[in-house]
Design an enzyme around this catalytic site. Sequence first.
Site, PDB file in Angstrom:
ATOM      1  N   LYS A 196       0.840  -1.199   0.000  1.00 50.88           N
ATOM      2  CA  LYS A 196       0.000   0.000   0.000  1.00 50.88           C
ATOM      3  C   LYS A 196       0.872   1.244   0.000  1.00 50.88           C
ATOM      4  O   LYS A 196       2.011   1.224   0.467  1.00 50.88           O
ATOM      5  CB  LYS A 196      -0.954   0.014   1.200  1.00 50.88           C
ATOM      6  CG  LYS A 196      -0.291   0.074   2.556  1.00 50.88           C
ATOM      7  CD  LYS A 196      -1.313   0.118   3.664  1.00 50.88           C
ATOM      8  CE  LYS A 196      -0.644   0.226   5.018  1.00 50.88           C
ATOM      9  NZ  LYS A 196       0.107   1.488   5.217  1.00 50.88           N
TER      10      LYS A 196
ATOM     11  N   LYS B  29       0.759  -0.343   9.765  1.00 54.85           N
ATOM     12  CA  LYS B  29       1.924   0.258   9.114  1.00 54.85           C
ATOM     13  C   LYS B  29       1.695   1.753   8.850  1.00 54.85           C
ATOM     14  O   LYS B  29       0.566   2.239   8.845  1.00 54.85           O
ATOM     15  CB  LYS B  29       2.212  -0.460   7.791  1.00 54.85           C
ATOM     16  CG  LYS B  29       2.552  -1.933   7.966  1.00 54.85           C
ATOM     17  CD  LYS B  29       3.915  -2.109   8.632  1.00 54.85           C
ATOM     18  CE  LYS B  29       4.268  -3.573   8.826  1.00 54.85           C
ATOM     19  NZ  LYS B  29       3.592  -4.200   9.955  1.00 54.85           N
ATOM     20  N   ASP B  30       2.819   2.456   8.588  1.00 53.19           N
ATOM     21  CA  ASP B  30       2.780   3.892   8.342  1.00 53.19           C
ATOM     22  C   ASP B  30       1.848   4.247   7.183  1.00 53.19           C
ATOM     23  O   ASP B  30       1.653   3.452   6.267  1.00 53.19           O
ATOM     24  CB  ASP B  30       4.178   4.398   7.994  1.00 53.19           C
ATOM     25  CG  ASP B  30       5.159   4.185   9.126  1.00 53.19           C
ATOM     26  OD1 ASP B  30       5.539   5.173   9.762  1.00 53.19           O
ATOM     27  OD2 ASP B  30       5.535   3.018   9.367  1.00 53.19           O
ATOM     28  N   LYS B  31       1.314   5.476   7.245  1.00 48.01           N
ATOM     29  CA  LYS B  31       0.464   5.941   6.158  1.00 48.01           C
ATOM     30  C   LYS B  31       1.301   6.524   5.025  1.00 48.01           C
ATOM     31  O   LYS B  31       1.238   6.043   3.896  1.00 48.01           O
ATOM     32  CB  LYS B  31      -0.519   6.995   6.650  1.00 48.01           C
ATOM     33  CG  LYS B  31      -1.380   7.568   5.513  1.00 48.01           C
ATOM     34  CD  LYS B  31      -2.376   8.603   5.996  1.00 48.01           C
ATOM     35  CE  LYS B  31      -3.205   9.131   4.816  1.00 48.01           C
ATOM     36  NZ  LYS B  31      -4.216  10.121   5.253  1.00 48.01           N
TER      37      LYS B  31
ATOM     38  N   GLN C  84       2.249   8.227  14.380  1.00 48.14           N
ATOM     39  CA  GLN C  84       1.153   7.620  13.628  1.00 48.14           C
ATOM     40  C   GLN C  84       0.180   6.875  14.535  1.00 48.14           C
ATOM     41  O   GLN C  84      -0.957   6.588  14.144  1.00 48.14           O
ATOM     42  CB  GLN C  84       1.676   6.692  12.535  1.00 48.14           C
ATOM     43  CG  GLN C  84       2.590   5.583  12.984  1.00 48.14           C
ATOM     44  CD  GLN C  84       4.052   5.965  12.924  1.00 48.14           C
ATOM     45  OE1 GLN C  84       4.441   7.021  13.419  1.00 48.14           O
ATOM     46  NE2 GLN C  84       4.862   5.107  12.326  1.00 48.14           N
TER      47      GLN C  84
END
Length: 694
Positions: free
Chosen positions: A300, A329-331, A424
């Site tokens: 992603k 997970k990180d954006k 985050q």
Amino acid sequence: MPGVLSMRSNHTGFQGSIKTSASDFIVTEIDTLGRLLSGSTAETLHAFGDAPAAPNSCCPQSPHRPWPEPPELHREEVLGPFDSPGHAPEDGLSPAKGSTEHMVRASPEGGRHEAGTLDSLLDESVNELLNQFACNIKDRWDSEHDPAAHPAEFSLGPVLAKRNRADLHSAIRQKFPFLMTVTKNNEIIVKANTDYKQLCQLVSEEEAFDFFKFLDAKLENSKFSFKPDGNKEHRKTVHHFVSQKFGKLVETKSFSVTDFNGQQNVAIIVRFREKSWSRKRPAADCQEKQDVYTGFTLRKENLETLEAISYLSSELGVLPSDFSYTGIKDKKAITYQAMVVKKVTPERLKEIGSTIEKKGMKVYNIHSVCQHLRLGQLKGNHFDIILRDLKHQSNDSSADLKERISEAFENVKTKGFVNYYGPQRFGHGQNVRTDQIGLALLNEEMVKAIKLFFTPEDTDDPVNQAKRYFLQSDDAKGTLAMLPEFKVREKMLLRALNRYGVNHEGCTRGWLSIPHSMRIFYIHAYCSKIWNEATSFRFMTYGSKVVEGDLVLSEENVDENSSLNDKVHVVTAPEESTNKYAIHQVVLPMVGHSIKYPNNKVGQWYHERLAKDGLQTCRFRVSALQLNTPGCYRHILKYIHNLSYHFLEDNEKEIKTEEDSHLNESQASLLLSFDLDPSCYATVCLREIMKCDL
């Protein structure tokens, strides 16, 4: 980043920019056996029709990375069902119809991945002794003496972590199929596998080696083939041996086969009895056949994990709760992570590939699995990060920038970093943080929590327009019509609010309408904020010295059935005076109803801090929302692994720096590569390295 004040090291640091683009920040999961979920090979698998693979099978790693090499994939040749036309079975086994099965032959060399696992789980000296023990067993078998007459055992010593024991059992048996392992009171005992030696008297050692690796791997729908054998009496002997020793696990049949010279012959095929391959999984995880689970690797870009799941669930027509994953997970990044979706076939998942690419997602390595994933079911995460616009700190002009950067990395490699939860976790840059919603839920202020949830950002996109409309009107039905389809959580909430009203009861029902994992996410965000603040207070109060009343995770006198609190030890005054424990062993609790607090000023701080938020009597159970937060413990210090870096010019070419060369500010970038343990945040580690908020 709520609650973050203290830092571990006192170096000067430097400045730079991260996440200039998503491709500057790439996160790749490392599975429990140290293998990367890499994108390039995953794309190759996808291009070839997603060849069948074992659950969580991974792709080759970056060459610079000294993690153990992954195993070569088992060579799989499609073999027809047991009752395929043209086969001539010699026994009376009933065929398994309509199944897709695969022939599995292990590489007799093997062991690269198993050796890596053993290296990571065993001390070097113990590993050497194990290898010597294995050689001694083979030497005895090759000599005239009967090994059974000289029983031998080798102890690895106590291994308290159940997951580590499971990994060790599998790694040893895969590397040394002629050995067997047993557990006695948390102690792993290694012995000679006399069944292996007996089979070697009937077939070649290469076949015996492969057969026992096949038995231990227990891959779903896999088969094993002995070499063609024209001697019927000998085949019967092999059938009898396998049935006698492993009949509860596998079944055998003989089939006519054609060799490379076109000659007809007969080979014994072995397959697992139904469900026997899932020996390590609870029966509840492998339910009736209608429970379909599909595993895949999700890539992603510029998407939150939960947002990606909302897109996927909307496209597939399932609930967000049907997805499981090992971590969020990180954006603003490109991330690769393992996922499992329930009630969706591999074929159905492949169908939406082109649609979800428009949303910044791709799926690779699509395969059937037997169960969902668990949070934390990974070894860690690998990061490839580019830092741009490098320059000195504003108050520092006395040293070469390259020296400052080198000093920073060496300091953090040696001393570690404070293991804060990263930004985050709290919705970095948003008008309302997730921990604020969590606090409202803990105080059972359901309407306030809903209003906070629907607080818009400053942009004017359709989602934020709909949120503004809802706050102004309380019109759930009208807001529902304004929201895009992929906003699954919001729509679930609004449907309940439309039905039950925007009041305490209606908002409670609204929160209950979204998956439990999403409800508890907000509670955990608040608990994470408190943990950050407690850790900062701990370092400001006591520094890096382990003091009386601190909590450490103890591995003494506990077993796998011990509760978490039994494994947490309170440091005594004599232990403080003798420096028995190191700072990296200290843990602090994530608040909940089943944890103990430090018996010093930090414990007192917890109680005062919770009282400040009106939670002095909170039991961390919100029965109306079916939320139960027992709490856990988290190390206050962590270390970076496998760190490497080099400098890049603006055109992305590597700078060949000499020892005395200097870097010009803002004219170079820095490419970082490193690994972190589960639940560690790269942004937190970089904050410690650079000495600036990111």
